[in-house]
Design an enzyme around this catalytic site. Sequence first.
Site, mmCIF file in Angstrom:
data_model
loop_
_atom_site.group_PDB
_atom_site.id
_atom_site.type_symbol
_atom_site.label_atom_id
_atom_site.label_comp_id
_atom_site.label_asym_id
_atom_site.label_seq_id
_atom_site.Cartn_x
_atom_site.Cartn_y
_atom_site.Cartn_z
ATOM 1 N N TYR A 56 35.697 -0.388 24.438
ATOM 2 C CA TYR A 56 34.287 -0.378 24.017
ATOM 3 C C TYR A 56 34.019 -1.446 22.952
ATOM 4 O O TYR A 56 33.088 -2.240 23.080
ATOM 5 C CB TYR A 56 33.911 1.008 23.487
ATOM 6 C CG TYR A 56 32.443 1.158 23.142
ATOM 7 C CD1 TYR A 56 31.493 1.340 24.147
ATOM 8 C CD2 TYR A 56 32.006 1.109 21.817
ATOM 9 C CE1 TYR A 56 30.145 1.474 23.840
ATOM 10 C CE2 TYR A 56 30.659 1.257 21.504
ATOM 11 C CZ TYR A 56 29.738 1.434 22.517
ATOM 12 O OH TYR A 56 28.395 1.565 22.213
ATOM 13 N N LYS B 139 31.589 -4.838 23.359
ATOM 14 C CA LYS B 139 30.380 -5.136 22.582
ATOM 15 C C LYS B 139 30.532 -6.452 21.814
ATOM 16 O O LYS B 139 29.541 -7.164 21.586
ATOM 17 C CB LYS B 139 30.051 -3.974 21.634
ATOM 18 C CG LYS B 139 29.638 -2.691 22.356
ATOM 19 C CD LYS B 139 28.375 -2.847 23.208
ATOM 20 C CE LYS B 139 27.886 -1.532 23.798
ATOM 21 N NZ LYS B 139 26.673 -1.661 24.617
HETATM 22 P P1 NAP Z 1 23.698 7.567 27.168
HETATM 23 O O1 NAP Z 1 22.790 8.650 26.715
HETATM 24 O O2 NAP Z 1 25.002 7.906 27.798
HETATM 25 O O3 NAP Z 1 22.846 6.603 28.128
HETATM 26 C C1 NAP Z 1 23.442 5.549 28.796
HETATM 27 C C2 NAP Z 1 22.495 5.081 29.899
HETATM 28 O O4 NAP Z 1 23.129 4.002 30.610
HETATM 29 C C3 NAP Z 1 22.221 6.179 30.939
HETATM 30 O O5 NAP Z 1 20.901 6.080 31.389
HETATM 31 C C4 NAP Z 1 23.198 5.833 32.056
HETATM 32 O O6 NAP Z 1 22.811 6.310 33.321
HETATM 33 C C5 NAP Z 1 23.080 4.320 31.986
HETATM 34 N N1 NAP Z 1 24.138 3.654 32.749
HETATM 35 C C6 NAP Z 1 25.478 3.790 32.628
HETATM 36 N N2 NAP Z 1 26.098 3.017 33.541
HETATM 37 C C7 NAP Z 1 25.126 2.380 34.234
HETATM 38 C C8 NAP Z 1 25.122 1.463 35.302
HETATM 39 N N3 NAP Z 1 26.255 1.033 35.891
HETATM 40 N N4 NAP Z 1 23.940 0.977 35.748
HETATM 41 C C9 NAP Z 1 22.785 1.391 35.188
HETATM 42 N N5 NAP Z 1 22.707 2.300 34.213
HETATM 43 C C10 NAP Z 1 23.872 2.781 33.743
HETATM 44 O O7 NAP Z 1 24.101 6.605 25.949
HETATM 45 P P2 NAP Z 1 23.240 5.926 24.779
HETATM 46 O O8 NAP Z 1 23.915 6.291 23.509
HETATM 47 O O9 NAP Z 1 21.785 6.169 24.948
HETATM 48 O O10 NAP Z 1 23.610 4.391 25.067
HETATM 49 C C11 NAP Z 1 22.634 3.376 25.280
HETATM 50 C C12 NAP Z 1 23.210 2.067 24.749
HETATM 51 O O11 NAP Z 1 23.350 2.149 23.320
HETATM 52 C C13 NAP Z 1 24.601 1.726 25.282
HETATM 53 O O12 NAP Z 1 24.676 0.348 25.566
HETATM 54 C C14 NAP Z 1 25.521 2.073 24.114
HETATM 55 O O13 NAP Z 1 26.725 1.332 24.142
HETATM 56 C C15 NAP Z 1 24.621 1.681 22.949
HETATM 57 N N6 NAP Z 1 24.988 2.278 21.652
HETATM 58 C C16 NAP Z 1 24.993 3.627 21.490
HETATM 59 C C17 NAP Z 1 25.320 4.160 20.250
HETATM 60 C C18 NAP Z 1 25.350 5.636 20.005
HETATM 61 O O14 NAP Z 1 25.847 6.053 18.929
HETATM 62 N N7 NAP Z 1 24.839 6.465 20.919
HETATM 63 C C19 NAP Z 1 25.662 3.314 19.181
HETATM 64 C C20 NAP Z 1 25.656 1.940 19.376
HETATM 65 C C21 NAP Z 1 25.307 1.437 20.630
HETATM 66 P P3 NAP Z 1 23.403 7.710 33.925
HETATM 67 O O15 NAP Z 1 22.544 8.808 33.377
HETATM 68 O O16 NAP Z 1 23.254 7.515 35.402
HETATM 69 O O17 NAP Z 1 24.834 7.824 33.477
#
Ligand code: NAP
Length: 234
Positions: free
Chosen positions: A160, A164
Amino acid sequence: MTITVITGANKGLGFETARRLIEQGHTVYAGARDPERGVRAAKALGARPLLIDVTDEASVAAAAETVRAEAGHVDVLINNAGIAGRAAAAGDQTAADLQHVYDTNVFGVVRTVRAFLPLLEAAVAPSVVNVSSGLGSLAVNADPAAHTDILPAWAPLLAYNSSKAALNMLSLVYAQAYPGITVAAVDPGFTATDLNGHHGTQSVGEGAAAIVAAATARDAVTGTFTGSFGPVPW
Ligand code: NAP
């Protein structure tokens, strides 16, 4: 009409970002890889559903064609779809583990930017927002203890963190290569979503703030990395 495309908008930060941008008047294409989840989310949001699996070249191309046919351009592309990958010690992570995570977090962004580039270039002041992470910062990984303000919960996630970091480099190279497009890498901060089993310390509202700010910034400088507290060291 501001046309905004968000990948992975069916839940978590992508969903909340879509909600906030629609509130601000954007026409949002809510991307989802699963048609049922996508349509359900789009209905709840008042967004246009967009089937897009960023690991599938044909799916990404079809999504870009749908938006081209309906809207003709894209003002804001938010590369939000991301996965955490398998939880394992660094030495137990295989090349296949990294390939799996990179396919979404890195190559997925390359596929999406390539497919949507003509639509971005058809917009007046286009921008790309790459949802990165403080875990991708080389400076933070070099000395996590010095950056607890940015990242209270550093973790040695080989796949991960490195994905990033690669995404940050993509952001900088795209920014240099396309001066007409504002490219931003954004760190939402540690947010409670499915990605981390809801262990994040922020709400999705707090996490989406930095993404929304980048997506709506006027006269923004290209090639930046920011979080809700300001610039994040590369
Ligand atoms: P999340 O709730 O797991 O949402 C991830 C989203 O990405 C879901 O809609 C998922 O769809 C979609 N996805 C995964 N693989 C995909 C693919 N191959 N094609 C299209 N869509 C896909 O996670 P989140 O925390 O909101 O993450 C959103 C972004 O923020 C990510 O890039 C993550 O790395 C970043 N981020 C998160 C955090 C944190 O603390 N949460 C911190 C820093 C950065 P499905 O429902 O179909 O799985």
